[in-house]
Design an enzyme around this catalytic site. Sequence first.
Site, short mmCIF file in Angstrom:
data_model
loop_
_atom_site.label_atom_id
_atom_site.label_comp_id
_atom_site.label_asym_id
_atom_site.label_seq_id
_atom_site.Cartn_x
_atom_site.Cartn_y
_atom_site.Cartn_z
N LYS A 265 -22.57 21.46 -59.77
CA LYS A 265 -23.72 22.00 -59.06
C LYS A 265 -23.63 23.52 -58.94
CE LYS A 265 -22.80 19.53 -55.37
NZ LYS A 265 -21.57 18.81 -55.79
N ARG B 108 -26.79 15.89 -47.79
CA ARG B 108 -25.66 15.03 -48.10
C ARG B 108 -25.71 13.70 -47.39
NH1 ARG B 108 -22.08 19.18 -49.91
NH2 ARG B 108 -20.12 18.25 -50.48
N ARG C 11 -9.84 23.46 -60.71
CA ARG C 11 -10.72 24.60 -60.39
C ARG C 11 -9.91 25.71 -59.72
NH1 ARG C 11 -15.99 23.49 -56.94
NH2 ARG C 11 -14.43 22.48 -55.62
N ARG D 188 -9.08 26.17 -53.97
CA ARG D 188 -9.74 25.81 -52.72
C ARG D 188 -8.89 24.82 -51.96
NH1 ARG D 188 -16.07 24.33 -53.55
NH2 ARG D 188 -15.46 22.53 -52.30
N ARG E 230 -13.23 13.17 -50.47
CA ARG E 230 -14.58 13.72 -50.66
C ARG E 230 -15.43 12.79 -51.53
NH1 ARG E 230 -13.03 19.22 -53.12
NH2 ARG E 230 -15.26 19.52 -53.42
P1 AP5 Z 1 -18.45 23.27 -59.77
O1 AP5 Z 1 -19.67 23.76 -60.43
O2 AP5 Z 1 -17.71 24.19 -58.87
O3 AP5 Z 1 -18.76 21.88 -59.02
P2 AP5 Z 1 -19.63 21.53 -57.74
O4 AP5 Z 1 -20.54 20.39 -58.08
O5 AP5 Z 1 -20.24 22.74 -57.16
O6 AP5 Z 1 -18.47 20.95 -56.82
P3 AP5 Z 1 -18.03 21.29 -55.33
O7 AP5 Z 1 -16.60 20.87 -55.20
O8 AP5 Z 1 -18.37 22.68 -54.98
O9 AP5 Z 1 -18.94 20.26 -54.58
P4 AP5 Z 1 -18.88 19.77 -53.12
O10 AP5 Z 1 -20.25 19.24 -53.01
O11 AP5 Z 1 -17.78 18.83 -52.79
O12 AP5 Z 1 -18.45 21.04 -52.26
P5 AP5 Z 1 -19.18 22.00 -51.23
O13 AP5 Z 1 -18.62 23.33 -51.42
O14 AP5 Z 1 -20.68 21.81 -51.32
O15 AP5 Z 1 -17.48 22.73 -60.91
C1 AP5 Z 1 -16.20 22.21 -60.59
C2 AP5 Z 1 -15.17 22.65 -61.64
O16 AP5 Z 1 -15.52 22.08 -62.91
C3 AP5 Z 1 -15.10 24.16 -61.88
O17 AP5 Z 1 -13.76 24.49 -62.09
C4 AP5 Z 1 -15.92 24.40 -63.14
O18 AP5 Z 1 -15.42 25.49 -63.89
C5 AP5 Z 1 -15.73 23.09 -63.89
N1 AP5 Z 1 -16.94 22.68 -64.61
C6 AP5 Z 1 -18.24 22.77 -64.19
N2 AP5 Z 1 -19.08 22.28 -65.10
C7 AP5 Z 1 -18.29 21.84 -66.13
C8 AP5 Z 1 -18.57 21.21 -67.39
N3 AP5 Z 1 -19.82 20.93 -67.76
N4 AP5 Z 1 -17.52 20.90 -68.18
C9 AP5 Z 1 -16.24 21.17 -67.82
N5 AP5 Z 1 -15.91 21.77 -66.65
C10 AP5 Z 1 -16.92 22.10 -65.82
O19 AP5 Z 1 -18.74 21.40 -49.83
C11 AP5 Z 1 -17.43 21.53 -49.35
C12 AP5 Z 1 -17.32 20.90 -47.95
O20 AP5 Z 1 -18.21 21.54 -47.05
C13 AP5 Z 1 -17.69 19.43 -47.85
O21 AP5 Z 1 -16.62 18.58 -48.21
C14 AP5 Z 1 -18.11 19.33 -46.38
O22 AP5 Z 1 -16.99 19.27 -45.54
C15 AP5 Z 1 -18.81 20.62 -46.14
N6 AP5 Z 1 -20.26 20.55 -46.39
C16 AP5 Z 1 -20.96 21.22 -47.36
N7 AP5 Z 1 -22.26 20.91 -47.32
C17 AP5 Z 1 -22.40 20.03 -46.31
C18 AP5 Z 1 -23.52 19.34 -45.78
N8 AP5 Z 1 -24.77 19.47 -46.28
N9 AP5 Z 1 -23.32 18.50 -44.74
C19 AP5 Z 1 -22.09 18.34 -44.22
N10 AP5 Z 1 -20.99 18.98 -44.66
C20 AP5 Z 1 -21.15 19.81 -45.70
MG MG Z 2 -19.94 23.94 -55.42
#
Ligand code: AP5
Ligand code: MG
Length: 215
Positions: free
Chosen positions: A16, A92, A126, A159, A170
């Site tokens: 994402k 979410r 990552r 991270r 997660r």
């Molecule tokens: P990346 O693009 O970083 O993946 P992502 O989908 O953004 O994954 P996240 O880990 O950021 O998602 P998340 O939803 O768990 O975390 P968030 O920060 O929102 O890609 C991942 C890796 O793969 C990278 O190294 C990239 O280089 C590689 N990659 C990407 N595309 C690729 C491809 N096509 N091929 C190969 N490699 C690839 O949330 C974190 C925490 O915050 C949550 O756990 C929660 O505690 C809290 N939180 C956030 N939002 C909420 C909410 N709405 N409600 C409640 N709590 C929340």
């Molecule tokens: Mg992300």
Amino acid sequence: MSQPHVLLLGAPGAGKGTQSKRIVEEYGVDHITTGDALRANKGMDISDLGLEYDTPGAYMDAGELVPDEVVNEIVVTALGEADGFVLDGYPRNLEQAEFLDERTDLDAVLVFDVSEAELVDRLTGRRVCPECGANYHVEFDQPETEGVCDECGADLIQREDDTEETVRERLRVFRENTEPVIEYYRGSDAFAEVDGEGTPDEVWDEVEAAIDERV
Ligand code: AP5
Ligand code: MG
């Protein structure tokens, strides 16, 4: 024409953040990402809410969702400042989806499908830049110099929630809380599924086509 309203859904590691960056560059919209906003405010005192933990960071490091009242507030503020946007990491759970529904419409809701084994590999490999936020991967997206950010030269870090144990939690929280959100949007004209397993360029081709068909 007003700017597109795009929502990206998918498991942790589905790409994402990676695709959001490209959407911002291509369409000139704002990137609204609750994860980054919460990471910037990990130590904020939320003890007055009388919940399980006193800071957002405590939920995040456990792999749990941060309470809706904290997250909804972030989104309301960001939506008020944006014309077009790509929303990443929100909603979410169904309560957040209903909250969002009352505040804005969506042109494209894209769901990234990626297998669990691939998700774990992506997240545990990552590396992120603590200064400018750029993302890398030890295998799939290496910086020019190992451990150093191409954009700003800072040392890359892992991270805190990208350890294998927290990643598994997660993914469990995703299945329990966020998969119902995908079903909530399925069937709407904005909805599209994207194969998230290809290279970032291959995924981008599908993302761009799906947005252009819908705006
Ligand atoms: P990346 O693009 O970083 O993946 P992502 O989908 O953004 O994954 P996240 O880990 O950021 O998602 P998340 O939803 O768990 O975390 P968030 O920060 O929102 O890609 C991942 C890796 O793969 C990278 O190294 C990239 O280089 C590689 N990659 C990407 N595309 C690729 C491809 N096509 N091929 C190969 N490699 C690839 O949330 C974190 C925490 O915050 C949550 O756990 C929660 O505690 C809290 N939180 C956030 N939002 C909420 C909410 N709405 N409600 C409640 N709590 C929340
Ligand atoms: Mg992300």
